[in-house]
Write a protein that holds these residues in place. Structure first.
Motif, PDB file in Angstrom:
ATOM      1  N   GLN A  47      -4.602  -5.027   1.670  1.00 41.81           N
ATOM      2  CA  GLN A  47      -3.263  -4.570   1.333  1.00 41.81           C
ATOM      3  C   GLN A  47      -3.316  -3.076   1.034  1.00 41.81           C
ATOM      4  O   GLN A  47      -3.812  -2.683  -0.009  1.00 41.81           O
ATOM      5  N   MET A  49      -2.055   0.208  -0.365  1.00 38.63           N
ATOM      6  CA  MET A  49      -1.066   0.618  -1.351  1.00 38.63           C
ATOM      7  C   MET A  49      -1.305   2.077  -1.692  1.00 38.63           C
ATOM      8  O   MET A  49      -2.409   2.601  -1.499  1.00 38.63           O
ATOM      9  N   LEU A  77       0.239   0.799  -9.047  1.00 39.36           N
ATOM     10  CA  LEU A  77      -0.831  -0.103  -8.619  1.00 39.36           C
ATOM     11  C   LEU A  77      -1.148  -1.150  -9.682  1.00 39.36           C
ATOM     12  O   LEU A  77      -1.953  -2.044  -9.459  1.00 39.36           O
TER      13      LEU A  77
END
Length: 123
Positions: A47, A49, A77
């Motif tokens: 993922q 980010m 985050l």
């Protein structure tokens, strides 16, 4: 003496077997050890980010292309404040030295962070 030894051995064997069947007393393991503690909200690998924070440079290794930052929380985050290393391109590290206060941005893939932007902070 043999009779006493035999009786003690039998009792020990029975106690051992009885203990083997006590599964309800066994400790329960968490579903995932990665999903606990202050880093529980960190995204899983894969993922991508983006995060940003301010911090202090604690180490630079130009040969390895890494910088270590003691940074504040990265709320986007879900990270608490910590000291952590990130990869960086040589041109990003130019003019930055240990002890500098910086504002920075990273891309985080769930396993490693790469500096996308870094600059000395005004404070």
């Amino acid at each position: 003496m043999n009779k006493t030894l035999m009786m003690a051995s039998s009792l020990a064997l029975m106690a051992s077997l009885a203990a083997c069947n006590k599964q309800e007393d066994a400790p329960k393991h968490a579903e995932s050890s990665a999903a606990s503690g202050p880093m529980a909200n960190m995204p899983m690998a894969g993922q991508m980010m983006h995060g940003m924070a301010a911090g202090t440079v604690t180490a630079i290794d130009p040969a390895e292309g890494t910088i270590t930052l003691d940074h504040g929380a990265m709320s986007n985050l879900g990270w608490p404040a910590m000291t952590m290393g990130f990869t960086a391109k040589p041109e990003q590290l130019s003019g930055i030295k240990v002890g500098d206060k910086v504002d920075f941005e990273i891309d985080w893939d769930g396993k490693a962070g790469a500096i996308t932007k870094i600059a000395k902070s005004g404070s």
